[in-house]
Design an enzyme around this catalytic site. Sequence first.
Site, mmCIF file in Angstrom:
data_model
loop_
_atom_site.group_PDB
_atom_site.id
_atom_site.type_symbol
_atom_site.label_atom_id
_atom_site.label_comp_id
_atom_site.label_asym_id
_atom_site.label_seq_id
_atom_site.Cartn_x
_atom_site.Cartn_y
_atom_site.Cartn_z
ATOM 1 N N HIS A 27 0.906 -1.079 0.069
ATOM 2 C CA HIS A 27 -0.073 0.058 0.013
ATOM 3 C C HIS A 27 0.770 1.125 -0.203
ATOM 4 O O HIS A 27 2.089 1.087 0.629
ATOM 5 C CB HIS A 27 -0.705 -0.062 1.167
ATOM 6 N N GLN B 179 -4.142 -5.522 6.927
ATOM 7 C CA GLN B 179 -5.027 -6.183 6.120
ATOM 8 C C GLN B 179 -4.847 -7.611 6.663
ATOM 9 O O GLN B 179 -5.791 -8.525 6.462
ATOM 10 C CB GLN B 179 -4.506 -6.344 4.544
HETATM 11 N N1 7TS Z 1 -1.550 -0.879 4.707
HETATM 12 C C1 7TS Z 1 -2.448 -1.513 4.068
HETATM 13 C C2 7TS Z 1 -1.732 -2.936 3.813
HETATM 14 C C3 7TS Z 1 -3.618 -1.109 4.073
HETATM 15 O O1 7TS Z 1 -4.342 -1.797 3.067
HETATM 16 C C4 7TS Z 1 -3.931 0.055 4.171
HETATM 17 C C5 7TS Z 1 -5.469 0.664 4.064
HETATM 18 C C6 7TS Z 1 -2.914 1.021 5.054
HETATM 19 C C7 7TS Z 1 -1.802 0.462 5.182
HETATM 20 C C8 7TS Z 1 -3.344 2.325 5.510
HETATM 21 O O2 7TS Z 1 -4.336 2.138 6.435
HETATM 22 P P1 7TS Z 1 -4.949 3.316 7.169
HETATM 23 O O3 7TS Z 1 -6.102 2.888 8.126
HETATM 24 O O4 7TS Z 1 -3.896 4.172 7.875
HETATM 25 O O5 7TS Z 1 -5.556 4.339 5.972
HETATM 26 N N2 7TS Z 1 -5.899 0.112 2.707
HETATM 27 C C9 7TS Z 1 -7.079 0.511 2.178
HETATM 28 C C10 7TS Z 1 -7.725 0.017 1.153
HETATM 29 O O6 7TS Z 1 -7.363 -1.054 0.757
HETATM 30 N N3 7TS Z 1 -8.942 0.565 0.725
HETATM 31 O O7 7TS Z 1 -8.970 1.632 1.515
HETATM 32 C C11 7TS Z 1 -7.966 1.588 2.336
#
Ligand code: 7TS
Length: 404
Positions: free
Chosen positions: A121, A201
């Site tokens: 990500h 995830q």
């Molecule tokens: N790492 C992974 C593997 C993720 O899927 C996400 C968010 C993040 C980091 C960031 O997380 P946050 O809570 O700090 O935003 N993934 C997603 C997605 O797959 N669709 O919307 C957000």
Amino acid sequence: MIDIQKIRADFPILKTTVNGKPLVYLDNAATSQKPQVVIDSIVNYYSTINSNIHRGVHTLSQKATDAYEETRIKLQHHFNANKNYEIILTAGTTHSINIVATGFTSLLKKGDEIIVSTMEHHSNIVPWQMLCERTGAILKVIPMNFEGELLMDAYDNLLSNKTKLVFVNHVSNALGTINPIKEIIDKAHQVGAAVLIDGAQSCPHLKPDVQALDVDFYVASAHKLCGPTGVGVLYGKEDWLNKLPPYQGGGEMIKQVTFEKTTYADLPYKFEAGTPNIAGGIAFGAAIDYMNEIGFDNIAKYEDELLNYATKKLLQIEGLKIYGTAKNKTSVISFNIGDIHPFDIGSIIDKLGIAVRTGHHCAQPIMAFYNIPGTVRASFSFYNTFEEVDILYDALVRAKTMLS
Ligand code: 7TS
């Protein structure tokens, strides 16, 4: 065993309609829905114990502090951390990663190497690129195959005594691949590198044991495991957290402040400047309890069955291609149908009440690897049903007919 009707009754939003149709929520990888106990926890905090934490002698402040600190203990047990102060409460995965990436600025020098994977990500790429800009360190990338599995031989070749850090996700948000993180961690340790695992995830589907993994940092977001947004966790080994400087300065992260010199608070408070999302932190604890009550073994088993059923069913649609076919994967199906743009499919099935995500999923290097603009992503949770898979299938057949 999952009692699906009982579980669905816990989630008020699952009784609602969207565009006149019963909601079929298949965007769980973006964020999960919230059970009533989590919603109640937020309402109860504001209705009965709202006050600031860690500072008042008054009763409400102490009750709020106790409730907030209870979440830290729940997370310590959940992740099997050795010490409760190895659990830092943050604003989410992105915040947790930035704390570590910024903290490494003073620990890296020009020419040091840090390793990421192709399937990250953006929030596990960009903070490290910024770290490289500050320090002159070099970013190396573990490649993957077309199934969406990391090439571990290539990883072996990237590792050397120049490697200082490795950061990969436990589970890919766009492909669902479960990465062999124990092997990744052990190999990094053999060359003296630290490892951060992005568990954003994985945590909705499994319960990581940070001591068994021997991982240096493990991060996650509450909102993907039935908790509120704006809350997350950074687990770090005590030694590492002591080595890293604070990320933000402010109230509550100090021992003593004078204009000549300020000394910092002990762990975990050194990394928790300012008034946090107190209600959210407390509700994170309620979410962890809720999921543990259902049981992660039950969750994983049920979601595997959903994944297998949905994979077989969707592949009956001619021209449908799935991206991410790793042997070991969670309940995510990323796909395209022929040349149809994912956005068009997403828009049509939204009219039928189905929520999926379309686009690059904040993982543009994966899309570049497959040479596609994006995918449609259906991501399943333990509260989804086999009937919802059938509804998705019918909607996709309809969308395909309309768009071909
Ligand atoms: N790492 C992974 C593997 C993720 O899927 C996400 C968010 C993040 C980091 C960031 O997380 P946050 O809570 O700090 O935003 N993934 C997603 C997605 O797959 N669709 O919307 C957000």
